[in-house]
Each structure stands twice: as C-alpha cells, then as structure tokens.
Design a protein around this motif. Structure first.
Motif, PDB file in Angstrom:
ATOM      1  N   LEU A 148      22.512  49.686  11.135  1.00 44.26           N
ATOM      2  CA  LEU A 148      23.186  49.672   9.836  1.00 44.26           C
ATOM      3  C   LEU A 148      22.783  48.505   8.944  1.00 44.26           C
ATOM      4  O   LEU A 148      22.941  48.576   7.723  1.00 44.26           O
ATOM      5  CB  LEU A 148      24.695  49.657  10.049  1.00 44.26           C
ATOM      6  N   LEU A 149      22.291  47.426   9.533  1.00 39.45           N
ATOM      7  CA  LEU A 149      21.890  46.267   8.733  1.00 39.45           C
ATOM      8  C   LEU A 149      20.369  46.121   8.652  1.00 39.45           C
ATOM      9  O   LEU A 149      19.862  45.066   8.280  1.00 39.45           O
ATOM     10  CB  LEU A 149      22.494  44.992   9.317  1.00 39.45           C
ATOM     11  N   ARG A 377      11.779  46.718   3.493  1.00 35.75           N
ATOM     12  CA  ARG A 377      12.356  46.493   4.822  1.00 35.75           C
ATOM     13  C   ARG A 377      13.547  47.403   5.096  1.00 35.75           C
ATOM     14  O   ARG A 377      13.882  47.659   6.250  1.00 35.75           O
ATOM     15  CB  ARG A 377      12.791  45.031   4.964  1.00 35.75           C
ATOM     16  N   TYR A 378      14.219  47.872   4.033  1.00 33.66           N
ATOM     17  CA  TYR A 378      15.391  48.714   4.242  1.00 33.66           C
ATOM     18  C   TYR A 378      15.016  50.086   4.807  1.00 33.66           C
ATOM     19  O   TYR A 378      15.817  50.709   5.503  1.00 33.66           O
ATOM     20  CB  TYR A 378      16.151  48.899   2.927  1.00 33.66           C
ATOM     21  N   GLY A 379      13.833  50.558   4.473  1.00 33.81           N
ATOM     22  CA  GLY A 379      13.370  51.822   5.029  1.00 33.81           C
ATOM     23  C   GLY A 379      13.913  53.067   4.353  1.00 33.81           C
ATOM     24  O   GLY A 379      13.509  54.172   4.664  1.00 33.81           O
ATOM     25  N   ALA A 380      14.861  52.944   3.449  1.00 34.49           N
ATOM     26  CA  ALA A 380      15.413  54.089   2.722  1.00 34.49           C
ATOM     27  C   ALA A 380      15.822  53.635   1.326  1.00 34.49           C
ATOM     28  O   ALA A 380      16.112  52.461   1.111  1.00 34.49           O
ATOM     29  CB  ALA A 380      16.612  54.670   3.466  1.00 34.49           C
ATOM     30  N   ASP A 403      27.457  50.423   1.252  1.00 33.69           N
ATOM     31  CA  ASP A 403      27.908  49.608   0.115  1.00 33.69           C
ATOM     32  C   ASP A 403      27.121  48.294   0.053  1.00 33.69           C
ATOM     33  O   ASP A 403      26.728  47.845  -1.032  1.00 33.69           O
ATOM     34  CB  ASP A 403      29.404  49.295   0.248  1.00 33.69           C
ATOM     35  N   LEU A 404      26.928  47.678   1.202  1.00 37.47           N
ATOM     36  CA  LEU A 404      26.184  46.417   1.258  1.00 37.47           C
ATOM     37  C   LEU A 404      24.753  46.622   0.784  1.00 37.47           C
ATOM     38  O   LEU A 404      24.251  45.861  -0.056  1.00 37.47           O
ATOM     39  CB  LEU A 404      26.191  45.865   2.685  1.00 37.47           C
ATOM     40  N   ARG A 405      24.099  47.641   1.315  1.00 37.88           N
ATOM     41  CA  ARG A 405      22.695  47.888   0.935  1.00 37.88           C
ATOM     42  C   ARG A 405      22.568  48.199  -0.549  1.00 37.88           C
ATOM     43  O   ARG A 405      21.622  47.747  -1.208  1.00 37.88           O
ATOM     44  CB  ARG A 405      22.116  49.032   1.787  1.00 37.88           C
ATOM     45  N   ILE A 406      23.499  48.971  -1.071  1.00 37.37           N
ATOM     46  CA  ILE A 406      23.467  49.308  -2.503  1.00 37.37           C
ATOM     47  C   ILE A 406      23.533  48.039  -3.345  1.00 37.37           C
ATOM     48  O   ILE A 406      22.735  47.850  -4.274  1.00 37.37           O
ATOM     49  CB  ILE A 406      24.628  50.258  -2.861  1.00 37.37           C
TER      50      ILE A 406
END
Length: 480
Positions: A148-149, A377-380, A403-406
């Motif tokens: 998730l991170l 690095r996020y991959g998506a 939410d964090l990634r956004i």
C-alpha cells in the motif's frame, strides 16, 4: 524545562491505585457512555465545566462547541495536575521503566500500564477513550506496508520509526519485563500492546511549548489538530496554572473546534500519527526534497561556507508544495551547480534570482527528472487511486493509502507544472532559423534519461504479451 517542573509543582497528591490487573475496556471510542463516564470523572475531580464536548466528527474523534464562542475566548482550561507528562512517567510504578526513553515512549508505557489495570486504574474513564482501532501504518504488516505504500516516501519514515520503536521495546523487555514477569505480565506488556499504545499517544499527545514537553491532557488531547494548522494553540499557562486554549475566531454552537496552532503537517505525517489523511490540503500539503553538495566538487569548501552563512548545512531538506517551489531550495540547487567562482556573487537566498540561463536550465531539468522518477516509483497513476477509493470492495487501509498517494502525487504534479512554466521561456528562444532551443544537447540527454524507467516496462509488457493465451478472460482488481 523549568516551566515543565512548574506544571507539577502544585500537583495534588494522588493515591496510586493498586497494581491489580483487570480486563481492558471494550467500550467503543465513539460511545456516548464513554463520554458520559469521562465527564463525570472530570467533574468529580474538580475540573471546571468546559464549553466543549468530545464527539464523533465524521468518523474521527473531535470536540464540538456546546455554545457560541467569541474570538479570544478561552475554550479550554484543564488544571495542570491533570496533564500527564514525563514527570508522571518517572513516578509511575511500572511506566518508570521508560523514564529515559523519551516523552512519547514513556507516555506509551504509561498508557499500557493503566490499560493493564483496567477498571482498577485511577484514570480508567480517560484511558477508556483510547479504545478503538487506528489505520496508522505503524500497525500494518510488512506486506501491507510494501504493497500500500509502494513508491511513497512515507514508507521509509514508517519503517524507520518501527525500527526505533521495536528497539525501545526490546530494551524495556530485556531490562525490565523479563526481569519481573509478575509486575509486567506478557498478556499486557507485549510488542503489539506497546505499538498500539504508542500510536494512541502519537495521535493524542500535545506539545506544550511553554513547558517544552509532550503531555496527555483529558479533553485537550481530543481536539482535532488538522493538517493545515488551522485553529487555536494549546499550551500551558503559568497565569492560569492550567493547560489552556484560546480560539482565534468565532465558533458556532455545535461546530467542531480545531487546534492546529499554525503547525502544518504533511499527509504522510497525518497518516502515521492519526490513521487519517485530510483530503482538502492542497495549499499546505508538502513532500520533503532532500539535497546535498557533492564533496568531490572543487568548490565544495566555498559553497559550504556560503550555506553556513545562511544558516544551512551541506545536506538539507526542503518542503515542496503543489503550488510553489521554495526559493531557498532553488537557491541551494543553483549554488550546487555553479562551476565558476565569479557566479557566487549572483547567488541570492533572499530573492528568486537566476545565476545564468544554463545554470537555471540544468537545475530545473534535474528537478524535473527527479519528479518523474518519484512519480514512476508508485507504479500506478492517479486514475487508479481514484478507482480504489470508489470501489466498494476496497478496505479502509486501501482507501486511506489511496488518499495518501493522491495527495503526494498532486504535490509532485504541481511541482512539475511549476518547473514547466519556468522552463518555457528558457527552452524556446527565437533565432534567425525560428524557434530553436539553445540547449538542445542537454534536452536530448535528459529525454534519453527520462525514457530509461519505461524500458523495463516495455520489455516485460512485450514478454507478457507473448505469454498470454487466447481466450483467457477475467478482470483483475486495480493495482494497489
């Protein structure tokens, strides 16, 4: 620390409850019964009635006003003897084992000890308010953190904090828990309980500037501290001999009271501390940008002196925002790329001043390359994160991680947009041959670098494409 001592100078004598252990409270955090018990407990101990009350606000612990409040009015006044600090930890029969471990670790062990006493605890109605599960990644499994991170700089922070937390627990276990298992039964004094207590303390503890310490303060630590720093400042008042908060604006009856105190926190910090991510923090959310001088640089010593004169070090971290790039970050990077000593006079940390077109171009392109690498690095992409949020099958951890990634990706995309705006007048300069880029050789180099992260993807995509059999169907869930 003199004021911290004063917080306890007139502390009323407390009769310590016996060390008898009882069961942990199972009352839900947002239970009306929990708040009623806390209110009655505070009233019995002489805490004056406050113009606020704890309440579940949008699924989160908070406090709302019980009447209309005016600007400058004290909305909170909790006598100092109810502030639990390192002094209480040092005096506690069990928690004193952590008196040299720092405020937060000490308070976490205090909470474990009081939870172990159950209904026999002097603080049972208050300790009960810590019941409930948190979505803080400090409580996630390693597999969940890696999934998730992925790509988020928050993962490195979480891993580092967990390593320190586990190290502190192992030291306590070796020096105290294992030495006296009767005093410290493993049913309560275990790593899981310790981590949950630490997360509870992290989400609630208040830093009191005047006392220079962290404290757990009933009611005060239940007021939400938003990421954007809005709301009043909670602090110890010598005049009132109490922990107080003054509202900076009018608050309506039933409106939530906030206590940001002007301190902004990133989405990553909020998730770690509270298990939540504030969605509407576009102007204040940020990511850290780490940079440093290269020691092999022939001008290293001169650059180091310039930085030290500005109160900076050769290894520095700056915040980047979605809508702005800090001037000092740009100045640091401009200085780091200077190769002609005469350009030192053009460096300014007070103004957004270019050294030269070539220097500016190099700095901006290096930043752009770093942003693109971090996004990769996020991959998506963002669309995938929004799909996860709208998917009813997504777990609460899936949603809060999305939410964090956004929020983090918005900061990076905003920074990239700002870099493009700065690059635009440099990249295209009119010449006799038309709109020609004077830095085409540098552009070609960076274009090739930008393609590199995609090459492995292209290879594996082609490889997987050959391996896919015909007639296979089925929709896979969006990658996390």
């Amino acid at each position: 620390m003199a004021v911290q001592a004063r917080v306890h100078a007139h502390r009323v004598a407390r009769t310590r409850a016996s060390a008898s252990r009882g069961g942990d409270s199972k009352v839900a955090r947002n239970s009306k019964e929990t708040w009623e018990r806390l209110d009655a407990w505070l009233a019995r101990r002489g805490v004056p009635k406050q113009p606020l009350k704890p309440e579940d606000v949008g699924g989160r612990l908070g406090c709302v006003a019980t009447r209309e409040l005016l600007p400058g009015e004290k909305v909170l006044r909790v006598p100092q003897e109810f502030a639990i600090t390192a002094v209480d930890v040092a005096e506690h029969p069990e928690a004193s084992a952590a008196k040299n471990q720092g405020d937060l670790v000490g308070l976490a062990l205090w909470l474990v000890a009081e939870q172990a006493r159950g209904e026999h605890s002097e603080y049972a109605p208050y300790v009960e308010t810590f019941a409930g599960e948190s979505l803080s990644p400090l409580l996630w499994t390693q597999e969940e953190r890696e999934d998730l991170l992925k790509g988020s700089p928050t993962k490195d922070v979480v891993d580092a904090q967990l390593q320190e937390l586990e190290k502190a627990f192992e030291q306590l276990k070796e020096e105290h828990f294992d030495q006296d298992p009767v005093k410290y039964p493993s049913t309560h004094y275990n790593l899981g309980s310790f981590k949950r207590a630490f997360v509870g303390v992290l989400s609630r503890a208040i830093y009191l500037p005047s006392a220079d310490c962290f404290a757990l303060v009933p009611l005060a630590d239940m007021i939400r501290k938003p990421a954007d720093g809005t709301g009043g400042l909670i602090d110890f008042s010598i005049e009132d001999d109490a922990v107080v908060m003054t509202t900076p604006r009018s608050i309506l009856d039933g409106e939530e009271i906030l206590a940001g105190g002007g301190i902004e926190r990133s989405s990553g910090e909020m998730l770690i501390a509270t298990g939540h991510v504030d969605p509407d923090t576009y102007d204040t959310d940020y990511l850290d940008w780490d940079t440093e001088l290269v020691q092999a640089d022939k001008l290293y010593s001169f650059k180091k002196q310039i930085l030290e004169d500005k109160g900076l070090s050769t290894k520095q971290s700056f915040p980047i925002y979605a809508d702005r790039i800090p001037r000092q970050l740009l100045s640091f990077l401009r200085l780091s790329r200077v190769q002609d000593p005469s350009d030192f006079f053009k460096i300014s940390f007070e103004e957004d001043q270019k050294v030269s077109e070539a220097n500016e171009y190099e700095v901006l392109m290096l930043m752009m390359s770093e942003c693109q690498e971090r996004m990769g690095r996020y991959g998506a992409d963002l669309d995938n994160d929004f799909r996860i949020k709208s998917d009813p099958e997504s777990s609460p951890k899936d949603v809060v991680a999305a939410d964090l990634r956004i929020n983090e990706k918005r900061v990076l995309r905003g920074t990239m947009d700002g870099l493009r705006r700065r690059l635009a007048p440099i990249r295209k300069i009119p010449t006799k041959k038309g709109m020609q880029d004077p830095n085409q050789d540098i552009i070609d180099m960076f274009n090739e670098l930008e393609k590199l992260p995609e090459k492995p993807k292209e290879f594996f995509a082609a490889l997987l494409g050959r391996d896919k059999g015909k007639g296979k169907s089925g929709r896979s869930p969006p990658p996390r």
